[in-house]
Every structure is written in structure tokens, then in C-alpha cells.
Scaffold this active site. Structure first.
Site, PDB file in Angstrom:
ATOM      1  N   LYS A  39       0.847  -1.207   0.000  1.00  0.00           N
ATOM      2  CA  LYS A  39       0.000   0.000   0.000  1.00  0.00           C
ATOM      3  C   LYS A  39       0.884   1.259   0.000  1.00  0.00           C
ATOM      4  CE  LYS A  39      -0.379  -0.258   5.054  1.00  0.00           C
ATOM      5  NZ  LYS A  39      -1.243  -0.663   6.180  1.00  0.00           N
ATOM      6  N   ARG A 139     -10.969   0.527  14.713  1.00  0.00           N
ATOM      7  CA  ARG A 139     -10.923   1.220  13.421  1.00  0.00           C
ATOM      8  C   ARG A 139     -12.103   0.767  12.566  1.00  0.00           C
ATOM      9  NH1 ARG A 139      -5.107   1.259  10.485  1.00  0.00           N
ATOM     10  NH2 ARG A 139      -5.533  -0.958  10.245  1.00  0.00           N
ATOM     11  N   HIS A 169      -6.582  -7.119  13.198  1.00  0.00           N
ATOM     12  CA  HIS A 169      -5.333  -6.346  13.180  1.00  0.00           C
ATOM     13  C   HIS A 169      -4.963  -5.978  14.613  1.00  0.00           C
ATOM     14  CE1 HIS A 169      -2.248  -3.978  11.234  1.00  0.00           C
ATOM     15  NE2 HIS A 169      -2.669  -2.848  11.757  1.00  0.00           N
ATOM     16  N   ARG A 222       0.256 -10.754   6.710  1.00  0.00           N
ATOM     17  CA  ARG A 222       0.316  -9.511   5.916  1.00  0.00           C
ATOM     18  C   ARG A 222       1.629  -8.814   6.276  1.00  0.00           C
ATOM     19  NH1 ARG A 222      -4.542  -9.415   8.821  1.00  0.00           N
ATOM     20  NH2 ARG A 222      -3.797  -7.611   9.993  1.00  0.00           N
ATOM     21  N   TYR A 267      16.465  30.918   5.359  1.00  0.00           N
ATOM     22  CA  TYR A 267      15.393  31.782   5.854  1.00  0.00           C
ATOM     23  C   TYR A 267      15.525  32.048   7.350  1.00  0.00           C
ATOM     24  CZ  TYR A 267      12.921  30.914   1.454  1.00  0.00           C
ATOM     25  OH  TYR A 267      12.565  30.843   0.145  1.00  0.00           O
ATOM     26  N   CYS A 313      14.782  24.493   3.227  1.00  0.00           N
ATOM     27  CA  CYS A 313      13.868  25.218   2.334  1.00  0.00           C
ATOM     28  C   CYS A 313      12.948  24.224   1.626  1.00  0.00           C
ATOM     29  CB  CYS A 313      14.656  26.008   1.297  1.00  0.00           C
ATOM     30  SG  CYS A 313      15.956  27.047   1.990  1.00  0.00           S
ATOM     31  N   MET A 314      12.099  24.737   0.749  1.00  0.00           N
ATOM     32  CA  MET A 314      11.164  23.861   0.048  1.00  0.00           C
ATOM     33  C   MET A 314      11.918  22.861  -0.847  1.00  0.00           C
ATOM     34  SD  MET A 314       7.929  24.811  -2.422  1.00  0.00           S
ATOM     35  CE  MET A 314       7.107  25.884  -1.279  1.00  0.00           C
ATOM     36  N   ASP A 315      12.983  23.337  -1.493  1.00  0.00           N
ATOM     37  CA  ASP A 315      13.657  22.508  -2.497  1.00  0.00           C
ATOM     38  C   ASP A 315      15.158  22.332  -2.255  1.00  0.00           C
ATOM     39  OD1 ASP A 315      11.163  22.893  -4.030  1.00  0.00           O
ATOM     40  OD2 ASP A 315      11.955  24.923  -4.285  1.00  0.00           O
TER      41      ASP A 315
HETATM   42  C1  LIG Z   1      -0.598  -1.645   6.851  1.00  0.00           C
HETATM   43  C2  LIG Z   1      -1.232  -2.878   7.349  1.00  0.00           C
HETATM   44  C3  LIG Z   1      -0.484  -4.052   7.541  1.00  0.00           C
HETATM   45  C4  LIG Z   1       1.032  -4.075   7.420  1.00  0.00           C
HETATM   46  O1  LIG Z   1       1.570  -3.578   8.608  1.00  0.00           O
HETATM   47  P1  LIG Z   1       3.166  -3.569   8.863  1.00  0.00           P
HETATM   48  O2  LIG Z   1       3.294  -3.074  10.237  1.00  0.00           O
HETATM   49  O3  LIG Z   1       3.740  -2.617   7.858  1.00  0.00           O
HETATM   50  O4  LIG Z   1       3.625  -4.956   8.636  1.00  0.00           O
HETATM   51  C5  LIG Z   1      -1.150  -5.204   7.908  1.00  0.00           C
HETATM   52  N1  LIG Z   1      -2.480  -5.199   8.088  1.00  0.00           N
HETATM   53  C6  LIG Z   1      -3.238  -4.100   7.940  1.00  0.00           C
HETATM   54  C7  LIG Z   1      -4.701  -4.180   8.173  1.00  0.00           C
HETATM   55  C8  LIG Z   1      -2.640  -2.900   7.579  1.00  0.00           C
HETATM   56  O5  LIG Z   1      -3.387  -1.801   7.458  1.00  0.00           O
END
Ligand SMILES: *Cc1c(COP(=O)(O)O)cnc(C)c1O
Length: 372
Positions: A39, A139, A169, A222, A267, A313-315
Site C-alpha cells: 500500500k 478502526r 489487526h 500480511r 530563511y 527550504c522547500m527545495d
Molecule cells: C498496513 C497494514 C499491515 C502491514 O503492517 P506492517 O506493520 O507494515 O507490517 C497489515 N495489516 C493491515 C490491516 C494494515 O493496514
């Protein structure tokens, strides 16, 4: 957003490091599959190339946060299962079916809306769903076994929805204190035990859970931040095996000058040369995700730490050089230089945040260069 190809600042992504991190984790998993979490553009590393590297290490599926991220992977040719970890607006679900993306369901009301929507469309395949159980993250997700089983029953009787998975999670898997983790685990186990049947995928492990709670329930993990070579716990827990950082951030000196004492830099004149000094300018700034908090942080040039003086700075930003260096000299912002190394964690410490955030905010303006 246009990529600054014609600027010496770039992120070098070592794909081998990602492949190795994934392969190391896969070798510890006896009966579980690994889905690579790519992601947010692969935590800033680039979703497609990261996914390829993870696939080479043994990942058998992918997780993304949005429908569009899933479509990006499909358009790049990936045929493995892809799970969208968030709920998706109902009117976008035709795309999920067309691209064979699995979606997260977190409440019954959403299921009912989805059913009405899909029944009108007569698509060729049902929509694959993973039920999310909220065991204490607060969540999204079903809050109880009763709610979950009602949803399961609903899916079993649906011709437009297919029940593919169930997951939860953990919110504290990266901490030494495991009490809240155990509470969440117990809740999830109860939900699983009460199910009338088991779906294809059961999963509960993010990186931290996979590393420090191997016993966590499920047949898939995951795997996110650890795949990029970053310790999910920051400083708190020791790595189970060495994680190899995949991202290097480098630039070059674009101007070098000798200033007399008493000259203001950047700045606000927050830095004034106390004596005669060599000052170098580096073309990266807060628009690239290198925040103003990085003032005072030392970058590596030829293995020597050089402090960022004056405001970022920005850049651009300025560093104090130990001696005269030629324009074009390499500057390392993240990575190794000589005997020294700046880690993403060092940057996170300076920004008073976590490395996840540092990786994600590295701007799209910075080109990603992939090394096999
Ligand atoms: C982002 C996410 C993960 C991965 O988490 P890490 O800490 O980067 O391994 C797993 N499950 C869910 C639901 C997430 O949102």
C-alpha cells in the site's frame, strides 16, 4: 505530479534486499502464506517493483489500501490474490469484481448496500470479501462473534458475494508489553472457534505480529514494513533476523562556497557562521518530504557527518562542510557512506515520528531508481 529526473536527488531501491527480507520470513513460516503489503506506493518504495521483488522472495499475494492501488497491480500484470485492506465505496465495486480484487467488509449495513448494488449489475463473478474483526484496534470491523456469524450467514446465502477470508489487526504487536496483544488474540480466537465453517484465508499478522508473535492464528500473514528492511518496533524490540534496508536516499552538492564569519544561512537567519566555513547546497527540501525538522541533522559526505545548517527550504538545504569539496560530490541522506550509515530510523528520530511515516512522505518528485 512531475518527477524531477533532472536533479541529482534520487531514492535507490535495492530490490534484492526486499526479496531477501521476504524469503527470510517465508522460510520461518511452516504453514502460512505471505502476502506482501504494498500500500501507499509500497511504503514509498514503488508498489509495482516492490511487488515484483516480494514475489521473487516467495510472496503469494498482495495487500493494498485502496481499490486504485489494487488496479495498479493488476494493470502491471500480477495475477495473485490482492486484498484491499479498507472498505471501498459501494459504487466502485464493479471495478473490484472486474479486476478480481478482494475487499474488506466491516459491518452488516455495508454488506446490504453492496448486495443491492451488485444484484442490479449482473456481473460474471461474485465479489470476494474478507470480514474484518475489530478485536481492539477500534478502526473498522465487526465487534462480536454474533455480528460476525450473522455476516457469515448472510454471505453463505448470497449469490453476488463470496466469503474468502476473515482477519483482524493488532495494535500493540510491536511493544514489549504483550498484555493488550493477548487480549486481542483471545477475542479473535473466540470468533474463529465460533465460526460455522472456515474460509480460504484466516489472517491476523502484520510484520510485528509475524516477528514477535509467531503463534498468532491464521494461514496467511500480511507482511509490510519489515519487508522494506525496517524494524516495526523502532528501538523497542530486537530484530528476530537481520532486516536489510531497501531504500537509499542520495543527492549531490550543487554549489560549494567559502563564507566568512557572521554570514546568515537560509530563511530567518537562524544560523550565522561563527567563523570562516565551507557551506554546500543540496537540492532536496520539505517539498520532497525532507521536513524542516531536519535542520541540525547531519548528512554523510565521503563518510563524514555534515550538519544541516539553517532552515530546510522547500527545495534545497545547506550543510557545513569539513573542507572544500567539489560540486557533484555525493551526499547520502539515508544509507551508507564510508564506515558510517544513516538509517530511516535516524531520520524518524530527528522528525520525532516513526520510520513508516518517513518512508511514506518521501515525495513523488524524487525519482526511484531500481537496482536488481
Ligand atoms: C498496513 C497494514 C499491515 C502491514 O503492517 P506492517 O506493520 O507494515 O507490517 C497489515 N495489516 C493491515 C490491516 C494494515 O493496514
Amino acid at each position: 505530479m512531475v518527477v524531477a529526473w533532472h536533479r541529482p536527488t534520487k531514492a535507490i531501491i535495492h530490490k534484492k534486499a526486499i526479496t531477501e527480507n521476504v524469503a527470510n520470513e517465508v522460510s520461518r513460516l511452516s504453514d502460512k502464506e505471505l502476502f506482501a503489503v504494498v500500500k501507499a506506493n509500497g511504503y514509498g518504495h514503488g508498489a509495482v517493483e516492490t511487488a515484483k521483488a516480494a514475489e521473487a522472495g516467495g510472496a503469494s499475494g498482495f495487500c493494498v489500501a485502496t481499490l486504485d492501488e489494487g488496479i495498479e497491480l493488476r494493470e502491471a500484470g500480477f495475477v495473485q490474490p490482492i486484498l484491499v485492506l479498507n472498505m471501498v465505496p459501494v459504487d466502485a465495486l464493479t471495478l473490484a469484481v472486474i479486476h478480481d480484487l478482494s475487499i474488506t467488509a466491516g459491518n452488516e449495513e455495508w454488506l446490504e448496500h453492496v448486495t443491492g448494488y451488485l444484484e442490479e449489475r449482473h456481473l460474471e463473478h461474485p465479489l470476494k470479501l474478507h470480514l474484518k474483526v475489530d478485536t481492539g484496534m477500534g478502526r473498522i470491523g465487526f465487534r462480536s462473534s454474533v455480528e460476525v456469524n450473522a455476516a457469515v450467514n448472510y454471505l453463505q446465502n448470497s449469490s453476488v458475494l463470496e466469503w474468502e477470508g476473515i482477519f483482524t489487526h493488532f495494535s500493540t504487536a510491536d511493544q514489549a508489553d504483550t498484555s493488550y496483544w493477548e487480549k486481542q488474540n483471545k477475542r479473535f480466537l473466540e470468533v474463529i472457534e465460533n465460526l460455522p465453517e472456515l474460509p480460504r484465508y484466516i489472517h491476523s499478522s502484520n510484520s510485528a505480529t509475524a516477528l514477535w508473535h509467531e503463534q498468532a492464528p491464521g494461514n496467511m500473514i500480511r507482511y509490510g514494513v519489515a519487508m522494506y528492511g525496517l524494524n516495526p518496533s523502532g528501538h523497542e524490540l530486537a530484530e528476530v533476523y537481520p532486516l536489510r534496508p531497501a531504500l537509499e536516499l542520495v543527492s549531490e552538492l550543487i554549489q560549494v562556497k567559502k563564507l566568512p564569519a557572521g554570514e546568515g544561512i537560509s530563511y530567518g537567519e537562524t544560523y550565522v557562521t561563527p567563523k570562516e566555513e565551507w557551506i554546500g547546497t543540496v537540492p532536496i527540501g520539505y517539498a520532497d518530504g525532507w521536513l524542516r525538522k531536519m535542520q541540525g541533522f547531519s548528512l554523510l559526505i565521503e563518510g563524514v557527518y555534515c550538519e544541516t545548517v539553517g532552515r530546510v527550504c522547500m527545495d534545497q538545504l545547506m550543510v557545513r562542510l569539513p573542507y572544500e569539496l567539489p560540486v557533484g560530490t555525493k551526499v547520502t541522506l539515508i544509507g551508507q557512506s564510508g564506515e558510517e550509515e544513516i538509517t530511516m530510523q535516524d531520520v524518524a528520530d530527528q522528525m520525532e515520528t516513526i520510520h513508516y511515516e518517513v518512508a511514506c512522505i518521501l515525495g513523488p518528485r524524487i525519482p526511484r531508481e531500481y537496482q536488481e
